[in-house]
Design an enzyme around this catalytic site. Structure first.
Site, PDB file in Angstrom:
ATOM      1  N   GLY A   1       0.823  -1.199   0.000  1.00 30.30           N
ATOM      2  CA  GLY A   1       0.000   0.000   0.000  1.00 30.30           C
ATOM      3  C   GLY A   1       0.859   1.252   0.000  1.00 30.30           C
ATOM      4  O   GLY A   1       2.062   1.208   0.264  1.00 30.30           O
ATOM      5  N   CYS A   2       0.243   2.387  -0.289  1.00 34.61           N
ATOM      6  CA  CYS A   2       0.990   3.637  -0.397  1.00 34.61           C
ATOM      7  C   CYS A   2       1.467   4.139   0.968  1.00 34.61           C
ATOM      8  O   CYS A   2       2.659   4.445   1.146  1.00 34.61           O
ATOM      9  CB  CYS A   2       0.159   4.691  -1.109  1.00 34.61           C
ATOM     10  SG  CYS A   2      -1.505   4.947  -0.442  1.00 34.61           S
ATOM     11  N   TYR A   3       0.560   4.217   1.941  1.00 35.23           N
ATOM     12  CA  TYR A   3       0.975   4.646   3.280  1.00 35.23           C
ATOM     13  C   TYR A   3       2.016   3.691   3.858  1.00 35.23           C
ATOM     14  O   TYR A   3       2.985   4.111   4.503  1.00 35.23           O
ATOM     15  CB  TYR A   3      -0.229   4.671   4.222  1.00 35.23           C
ATOM     16  CG  TYR A   3      -1.068   5.917   4.191  1.00 35.23           C
ATOM     17  CD1 TYR A   3      -0.510   7.183   4.327  1.00 35.23           C
ATOM     18  CD2 TYR A   3      -2.453   5.833   4.064  1.00 35.23           C
ATOM     19  CE1 TYR A   3      -1.304   8.326   4.330  1.00 35.23           C
ATOM     20  CE2 TYR A   3      -3.259   6.964   4.066  1.00 35.23           C
ATOM     21  CZ  TYR A   3      -2.679   8.208   4.198  1.00 35.23           C
ATOM     22  OH  TYR A   3      -3.464   9.334   4.196  1.00 35.23           O
TER      23      TYR A   3
END
Length: 335
Positions: free
Chosen positions: A147-149
């Site tokens: 995921g990005c976070y």
């Protein structure tokens, strides 16, 4: 040339996959799949694009293809029901959904509120963070893109957590609106986001499950939505388990990322900003305050590139034994 197909080609991450792969010298895109745009002209979404298939197709995991590589740029909950069919395809697969990021099916059910239909496959799928799991990625035929976070946060913490040097950490992370995906919702309407900053899913965000599995320390994670299109900056407030000075911490990060082409480590004089990262596949880590037991650092990425599509292509390069940086931007747009 490597023949590539992209499922979910009209979503933000799918569009970014197409845009980046257009510049890859070893790739030809032969199939674009979108259940919302079946039989529509590709030029309607990608005007002026060259060397793309003429029409969007419906994706059927049971249908054999001549693809060498398949990108699954789809929402969570889409991939795990079709995993048995996907494994029969004779191509390498990069999954940008969350369905195979976790090793623990109970953790998946807790954070995604659905039962995983192929839990026995979870531990066999490498986590696609090349700076940490490059060897596993190179040997894989199916990789789960982070995921990005979690990409920004794990890259920020991992050099210290690997050595057991973090007692606990608070991560205050801020993201542009594209991190919520293309599907419209009240919370992402222009008038809801413009000129406002909002905290959401504090200590309950889905990406926190990835932090739990890869950063073995206590973490409070607080994401925020900010009125910009793209970019993430994770502000990390770290309590150390051992006393370290600034030079110690800088040496740990510099050594750990010495051979990582998409991570830059900066010192005290550098201003931490998403401007460093937006438009590139590079994560910029800025070390700021270090006392005996406290470290403050910042990690910035482009959520659609290093946090999604660019990292997926980085994984593809490794899986096909290509130069890791091939076809990927290392310098940000800046403006």
């Amino acid at each position: 040339m490597i023949k590539v197909g992209i499922v979910g080609a009209t979503g933000y991450t799918g569009i970014e996959c197409v845009r980046l792969l257009q510049h890859h010298p070893q790739i030809t895109i032969t199939s674009l799949y979108s259940h919302q745009a079946v039989d529509k002209d590709v030029v309607d979404i990608f005007p002026g694009a060259k060397n793309l298939p003429p029409k969007f197709e419906a994706f059927d995991p049971k249908k054999k293809t001549d693809l060498d590589c398949l990108f699954l740029a789809v929402p969570h909950g889409t991939v795990h029901p079709m995993m048995s069919d996907l494994l029969t395809l004779e191509c390498k697969i990069i999954d940008l959904s969350a369905d195979f990021r976790l090793n623990d099916s109970s953790l998946f059910q807790k954070f995604y509120l659905e039962k995983h239909m192929n839990p026995e496959q979870l531990t066999g799928v490498p986590y696609g963070l090349p700076e940490i799991y490059k060897k596993e990625i190179k040997q894989a035929s199916f990789v789960a893109n982070p995921g990005c976070y979690s990409t920004a946060s794990i890259l920020a913490l991992y050099p210290l957590t690997k050595q057991g040097l973090i007692s606990n950490a608070v991560i205050d992370a801020k993201s542009g609106v594209t991190g919520a995906g293309k599907k419209a919702s009240e919370g992402t309407h222009y008038c809801e986001v413009n000129e406002h900053l909002s905290a959401y899913n504090t200590n309950a965000h889905r990406h926190q499950a990835e932090l739990k599995e890869h950063c073995h320390c206590d973490i409070v994670f607080s994401p925020h939505l900010v009125p910009m299109s793209r970019g993430i900056i994770a502000s990390c407030y770290i309590t150390l388990s051992n006393s370290l000075n600034y030079d110690d911490v800088q040496a740990i990060y510099t050594e750990f990322y010495n051979e990582a082409p998409f991570v830059e480590v900066h010192g005290l004089d550098h201003k931490a900003t998403t401007q460093d990262s937006v438009g590139s596949n590079t994560c910029h880590i800025t070390l700021k305050q270090v006392t005996e037991k406290t470290v403050i650092l910042f990690a910035s990425i482009d959520n659609l590139i290093k946090g999604a599509s660019g990292q997926a292509i980085q994984n593809m390069n490794l899986m096909f034994d290509l130069p890791e940086t091939m076809g990927l931007p290392q310098i940000a747009l800046r403006i």
